[in-house]
Design a protein around this motif. Structure first.
Motif, PDB file in Angstrom:
ATOM      1  N   VAL A  75     -72.880  18.108  50.637  1.00  0.00           N
ATOM      2  CA  VAL A  75     -73.237  16.607  51.341  1.00  0.00           C
ATOM      3  C   VAL A  75     -72.287  16.250  51.959  1.00  0.00           C
ATOM      4  O   VAL A  75     -71.418  16.871  52.439  1.00  0.00           O
ATOM      5  CB  VAL A  75     -72.589  16.105  50.059  1.00  0.00           C
ATOM      6  N   GLY A  76     -72.766  16.114  52.864  1.00  0.00           N
ATOM      7  CA  GLY A  76     -71.291  15.695  54.425  1.00  0.00           C
ATOM      8  C   GLY A  76     -72.598  14.781  55.232  1.00  0.00           C
ATOM      9  O   GLY A  76     -73.776  13.522  55.392  1.00  0.00           O
ATOM     10  N   LEU A 105     -72.671   6.581  49.361  1.00  0.00           N
ATOM     11  CA  LEU A 105     -72.945   7.377  48.112  1.00  0.00           C
ATOM     12  C   LEU A 105     -73.275   8.678  49.186  1.00  0.00           C
ATOM     13  O   LEU A 105     -74.098   8.286  49.183  1.00  0.00           O
ATOM     14  CB  LEU A 105     -73.372   6.653  46.943  1.00  0.00           C
ATOM     15  N   HIS A 106     -72.570   9.567  49.547  1.00  0.00           N
ATOM     16  CA  HIS A 106     -72.563  10.758  49.931  1.00  0.00           C
ATOM     17  C   HIS A 106     -73.482  10.700  51.161  1.00  0.00           C
ATOM     18  O   HIS A 106     -74.528  10.923  51.859  1.00  0.00           O
ATOM     19  CB  HIS A 106     -73.470  11.394  49.205  1.00  0.00           C
ATOM     20  N   ASN A 173     -65.499  14.599  54.763  1.00  0.00           N
ATOM     21  CA  ASN A 173     -65.230  15.322  53.412  1.00  0.00           C
ATOM     22  C   ASN A 173     -66.626  15.554  52.735  1.00  0.00           C
ATOM     23  O   ASN A 173     -67.284  14.771  52.075  1.00  0.00           O
ATOM     24  CB  ASN A 173     -64.475  13.825  52.430  1.00  0.00           C
ATOM     25  N   MET A 174     -66.364  16.778  52.926  1.00  0.00           N
ATOM     26  CA  MET A 174     -67.167  17.484  52.339  1.00  0.00           C
ATOM     27  C   MET A 174     -67.355  17.650  51.412  1.00  0.00           C
ATOM     28  O   MET A 174     -66.699  18.208  50.625  1.00  0.00           O
ATOM     29  CB  MET A 174     -68.248  18.981  53.692  1.00  0.00           C
ATOM     30  N   THR A 175     -69.089  18.285  50.523  1.00  0.00           N
ATOM     31  CA  THR A 175     -68.468  19.205  49.437  1.00  0.00           C
ATOM     32  C   THR A 175     -70.078  20.246  49.229  1.00  0.00           C
ATOM     33  O   THR A 175     -70.736  19.680  49.148  1.00  0.00           O
ATOM     34  CB  THR A 175     -68.543  18.375  48.127  1.00  0.00           C
ATOM     35  N   LEU A 313     -68.565  21.003  39.743  1.00  0.00           N
ATOM     36  CA  LEU A 313     -67.226  20.713  40.062  1.00  0.00           C
ATOM     37  C   LEU A 313     -67.028  20.961  41.149  1.00  0.00           C
ATOM     38  O   LEU A 313     -67.367  22.207  42.435  1.00  0.00           O
ATOM     39  CB  LEU A 313     -66.724  22.351  39.640  1.00  0.00           C
ATOM     40  N   GLU A 314     -66.758  19.594  42.108  1.00  0.00           N
ATOM     41  CA  GLU A 314     -67.260  19.648  43.312  1.00  0.00           C
ATOM     42  C   GLU A 314     -66.029  19.177  44.491  1.00  0.00           C
ATOM     43  O   GLU A 314     -65.149  18.442  43.705  1.00  0.00           O
ATOM     44  CB  GLU A 314     -67.999  18.191  43.720  1.00  0.00           C
ATOM     45  N   THR A 315     -65.347  20.130  45.068  1.00  0.00           N
ATOM     46  CA  THR A 315     -63.978  20.187  45.324  1.00  0.00           C
ATOM     47  C   THR A 315     -64.281  19.383  46.740  1.00  0.00           C
ATOM     48  O   THR A 315     -65.106  19.752  47.831  1.00  0.00           O
ATOM     49  CB  THR A 315     -64.096  21.436  46.270  1.00  0.00           C
TER      50      THR A 315
END
Length: 347
Positions: A75-76, A105-106, A173-175, A313-315
């Motif tokens: 996601v970015g 969102l996203h 702020n990717m995940t 579990l998205e860092t």
């Protein structure tokens, strides 16, 4: 160690989609595709020696063209939520799509990085994906070059290394939005999974829009406390305003002693298979999402995924960090490259 490249389809724009099969000496296998840098499969052995696919997804890559729940996706350039779909850098206001109530969102549901074909470079045990994003693309400043490198080691550690450069200050702020089910992707609810989180605090949200209040609150004495291992289902239905606001766990946790170095922040385990996943990152936060609104038809094996069939579990940097002075700074640019790693290790 080996990487095998396989043509698996094409986009609606006739761009080739390739799957890259990364295997190790333990017969573990990770399958990633150049469309959206999506993690399509993770095969690891259970306590009986059987190979189990522990991430949700689709057999046919066309399933990822909609993918409204972001299964497996990178996601970015920014993940999670931004209040009022706007932010300011160096006195200039930027606007993003209003796609989640009044918020963003996203980044962009239809045009974000999870819906693009990335360039790929293969190594012995890794695939490096690269994407160029020009000034103004998706409402962001800077001519940017992004890369994500997926590496599988012989100790079953899948490393996700993110890197970005920009010629102007910009928000990054990717995940990765993989939904894990360590009982196997078709095994149903994850509420029996046990979870340990090295996070003594979390960021409460204002309401169902899930924008943080700006407070960093202790988990002690609340259903959000995973500092001692417990099942995800133990307290998810507790009489708690925060849980009710977003239908369960969908909150950012503040990783203990986060200082930019690699930290073990979580252990997730399945009693069905005996598979456990240890999680490491150098980022300050992780979004625990228990799949409260997960829904996907015609998934792997033709099954339908339902709420809480997977857990994320998205860092990350905290949601809406760009608009909260007390949160970690997610602005990068000349002299400050975006460079971060998250590791999921299966034991």
């Amino acid at each position: 160690m080996a990487v095998r490249k396989e043509l698996v389809g094409e986009t609606t724009k006739n761009e080739a989609i390739y799957a890259y099969h990364i295997t190790n000496s333990n017969d573990a296998e990770v399958v990633v595709i150049n469309y959206g840098c999506i993690i399509k499969n993770i095969f690891v052995k259970d306590k009986s020696g059987n190979k189990v696919d522990v991430v949700l997804g689709f057999d046919d890559v066309k399933g990822y063209f909609d993918n409204s729940c972001f299964l497996g996706a990178a996601v970015g350039p920014t993940a999670n939520r931004i209040a009022n779909a706007k932010y300011t850098i160096n006195g200039k206001e930027f606007t993003l799509p209003v796609n989640d109530g009044p918020n963003n969102l996203h980044t962009d549901m239809d045009n974000g990085f999870h819906k693009r074909v990335w360039d790929a470079e293969e190594g012995d045990n890794f695939v490096k994906f690269t994407l160029n994003s020009a000034e103004g693309d998706l409402g962001f400043s800077g001519n940017r070059v992004f890369s994500i490198t997926y590496t599988l080691s012989d100790d079953n550690a899948l490393s996700l290394h993110y890197h970005a450069t920009s010629d102007a200050d910009t928000l990054v702020n990717m995940t990765n939005h993989s939904y894990f089910n360590l009982g196997g992707q078709a095994s149903g609810s994850i509420l029996d999974h046990t979870l340990l989180l090295n996070a003594s605090n979390y960021t409460p949200v204002i309401d169902s829009a899930a924008i943080p209040t700006g407070e960093i609150a202790s988990v002690k004495g609340t259903p959000f406390d995973f500092t001692q291992e417990k099942t995800i289902g133990q307290d998810i239905a507790a009489d708690n305003a925060q849980l009710k606001a977003v239908g369960g766990y969908d909150h950012n946790y503040v990783i203990d002693e986060a200082d930019g170095t690699m930290r073990e922040f979580a252990t997730l385990s399945s009693p069905k298979t005996g598979i456990a996943m240890k999680c490491f990152t150098d980022l300050p936060g992780v979004q625990l999402y228990a799949g409260n609104f997960l829904s996907a038809k015609d998934a792997k094996g033709g099954i339908e995924y339902k709420a809480r069939d997977g857990v994320c579990l998205e860092t990350q940097f905290y949601p809406n960090s760009i608009n909260e002075a007390g949160f970690p700074d997610p602005v990068f640019g000349p002299g400050k490259e975006y460079d971060t790693t998250t590791i999921y290790q299966f034991v």
